[in-house]
Motif scaffolding. Sequence first.
Motif, short mmCIF file in Angstrom:
data_model
loop_
_atom_site.label_atom_id
_atom_site.label_comp_id
_atom_site.label_asym_id
_atom_site.label_seq_id
_atom_site.Cartn_x
_atom_site.Cartn_y
_atom_site.Cartn_z
N PHE A 94 0.83 -1.21 0.00
CA PHE A 94 0.00 0.00 0.00
C PHE A 94 0.87 1.26 0.00
CE2 PHE A 94 -1.32 3.16 3.25
CZ PHE A 94 -2.24 3.86 2.48
N LYS A 95 1.85 1.32 0.89
CA LYS A 95 2.70 2.51 0.94
C LYS A 95 3.56 2.63 -0.32
CE LYS A 95 4.24 6.15 3.06
NZ LYS A 95 5.16 6.70 2.07
N ALA A 96 4.02 1.51 -0.83
CA ALA A 96 4.80 1.55 -2.07
C ALA A 96 3.98 2.12 -3.22
CB ALA A 96 5.31 0.15 -2.41
N LEU A 97 2.69 1.74 -3.28
CA LEU A 97 1.83 2.25 -4.35
C LEU A 97 1.60 3.75 -4.22
CD1 LEU A 97 -0.83 -0.62 -4.51
CD2 LEU A 97 0.98 -0.14 -6.16
N THR A 98 1.35 4.23 -3.01
CA THR A 98 1.13 5.67 -2.83
C THR A 98 2.40 6.45 -3.13
OG1 THR A 98 1.64 5.49 -0.46
CG2 THR A 98 -0.68 5.33 -1.11
N ASP A 99 3.56 5.90 -2.80
CA ASP A 99 4.81 6.58 -3.10
C ASP A 99 5.06 6.69 -4.59
OD1 ASP A 99 5.38 7.01 -0.46
OD2 ASP A 99 6.81 5.36 -0.27
N ARG A 100 4.47 5.79 -5.36
CA ARG A 100 4.70 5.76 -6.80
C ARG A 100 3.56 6.37 -7.60
NH1 ARG A 100 7.66 2.51 -4.25
NH2 ARG A 100 9.60 1.66 -5.02
N GLY A 101 2.70 7.11 -6.93
CA GLY A 101 1.72 7.90 -7.66
C GLY A 101 0.32 7.35 -7.72
N VAL A 102 0.06 6.19 -7.15
CA VAL A 102 -1.31 5.67 -7.11
C VAL A 102 -2.12 6.53 -6.14
CG1 VAL A 102 -2.76 3.71 -6.44
CG2 VAL A 102 -0.64 3.33 -7.71
N PRO A 103 -3.30 7.01 -6.54
CA PRO A 103 -4.11 7.83 -5.63
C PRO A 103 -4.35 7.14 -4.30
CG PRO A 103 -5.04 7.85 -7.84
CD PRO A 103 -3.94 6.84 -7.86
N LEU A 104 -4.37 7.93 -3.23
CA LEU A 104 -4.52 7.38 -1.88
C LEU A 104 -5.79 6.54 -1.74
CD1 LEU A 104 -3.67 7.17 1.10
CD2 LEU A 104 -4.89 9.33 1.48
N SER A 105 -6.90 7.04 -2.24
CA SER A 105 -8.17 6.32 -2.08
C SER A 105 -8.15 4.99 -2.83
CB SER A 105 -9.33 7.19 -2.58
OG SER A 105 -9.13 7.55 -3.94
N VAL A 106 -7.52 4.95 -4.00
CA VAL A 106 -7.44 3.70 -4.76
C VAL A 106 -6.53 2.71 -4.03
CG1 VAL A 106 -6.79 2.65 -6.96
CG2 VAL A 106 -7.86 4.91 -6.93
N ALA A 107 -5.39 3.20 -3.54
CA ALA A 107 -4.48 2.32 -2.80
C ALA A 107 -5.15 1.79 -1.54
CB ALA A 107 -3.20 3.07 -2.46
N LEU A 108 -5.92 2.64 -0.86
CA LEU A 108 -6.65 2.19 0.33
C LEU A 108 -7.67 1.12 0.00
CD1 LEU A 108 -7.51 5.21 2.68
CD2 LEU A 108 -6.33 3.08 3.27
N LEU A 109 -8.42 1.32 -1.07
CA LEU A 109 -9.42 0.33 -1.48
C LEU A 109 -8.75 -1.00 -1.79
CD1 LEU A 109 -12.29 -0.45 -2.15
CD2 LEU A 109 -11.98 0.55 -4.43
N PHE A 110 -7.64 -0.94 -2.50
CA PHE A 110 -6.88 -2.15 -2.80
C PHE A 110 -6.44 -2.85 -1.52
CE2 PHE A 110 -2.65 -4.02 -3.28
CZ PHE A 110 -2.88 -4.96 -4.26
#
Length: 511
Positions: free
Chosen positions: A284-300
């Motif tokens: 999750f943190k890796a995805l947010t660091d690489r530009g994935v929107p926070l809400s999408v990363a949270l849902l994932f």
Amino acid sequence: MIPVYIVTGFIGSGKSTFINEQLQYRKKLGGTACISAEEGSISLIKEALQLSPDALSAITTNQPGSYNPIADEIATYINKAKPKEVWIEWNGMLSFHQLESLLYSDKLRHMLQIEKVFYICTDQFVVSILPGLGNDVLSQLYSADCIITETDIHYALLRTYNSDAKIVTMPTPEKIAQLCHNSTWGLIPNLLVIGITAYILLVTAFRHDIPYSIHQCFAIVTGLIIEAIPFLLLGTIGSTIIRYFVPQRVLLKLLGNHSWKSYGAAMVSGLALPVCDCAIIPLFKALTDRGVPLSVALLFTLASPIINPITILSTWYAFPDDPMVSIWRITIGLGVALLVALSFRIMPPPISIMKAKTAQNFSYEEIVLEASKSKHLNKRRLLVHMEKEFSQLLFYFSIAACVLSVVQVYGKPWLINAGITLPDVWAIPILLLLAFFFSICSTSDAIIGKSLSTLFPMSSVMGFLILGPMLDIKNVYILKQYMPTSFILRLGITILVISYIAALGYQFFLG
């Protein structure tokens, strides 16, 4: 295979002194071989094979099994010395993966086996030097099994670099000797075996003096653990494979924006990713660091453990007479995850708060995975990761099973005799709190949920099954390594409130 103990750390940290103390304490000078890749101010008391740092720096990590003249030199030395163990003092400025490439070369991989990696550091080094060094030095810290420091003042900082290593302060040679001989599967499984053996001995010797309720508790705990172990193993194996073999670029392609396509992909990705809740947080943190929107990363992050095929299978196994429990768990769980994620889309946290903590080892983790493409390196990393994760999950599950057995054997009769029945509005928050404190892996929590269904209304059990994969003690602990406290508090309260409302809705419409 000859066990190899590796001592790493910056120059001047005390590696030679550390090895000398161990050799003196263990009294195995005659059966020990030493290899040094660094010339420090203190010499080793055992004559060592001295390797050239310049030659070592030329080692590449792309083909660990290829020919290497230094490997030939080490193999000749080992064949001549015929040691029972090997101690390596590694250069403080060389990548740890250059050492791995050397030890996993064709000449050495059938002779030597890495047993323990020790990283030694001073307080001054951690504060003033370590943050400015490159990935080669970080690779040593990241790969350590044990980090040895002067004091515990920088414990939290070191934990951000390596969350799995054991951190000890100025250990005695006796303590180090104990660390060198830790069993493969860790302390928790051994404690379980010891507990079962002790119980059998006690029953054999005093079977008429032991209360029947003790037998009941033990039978419940044993049954729950035996039922859960296959699902814990499946979840551990699946999450380890995903962590090491699924490229993040595939996830970024699916989850890179705020479109409904990204939200849909985030909700169903768990079907292809058998990852438990605790294993998904670093991703999750890796995805947010690489530009994935926070809400999408949270849902994932929130949806994947619920729609995980192993979670679905374990829920169906736990409730064979009512398969709709599995369907409603998926449906309601995905709905809760979506609402939580959208709340962060509608009211995103301030950017300054989100940047309060930085994951200092993510850039290096990519290098680890890239450098570990060899089947030999991957095999070792997979086994080590699986061992640590399985032991951790088994620990939390065993505690939950013990608490549940006490509640079921002693608490249920008390409630029945007292004539106490809990309304849903109170039973639901109780089980939501139990889900948080039990900290059971999502791949096996349905087994506990089934036992709870004999004590509490099904709506509260549904709340237990929904909240558990999204929020518990171990998740908060892992998330705290990456995110600020304010974010964790908001996330926890949001999940708790929406899960409570969802469980009430389940009781109102389906109870």
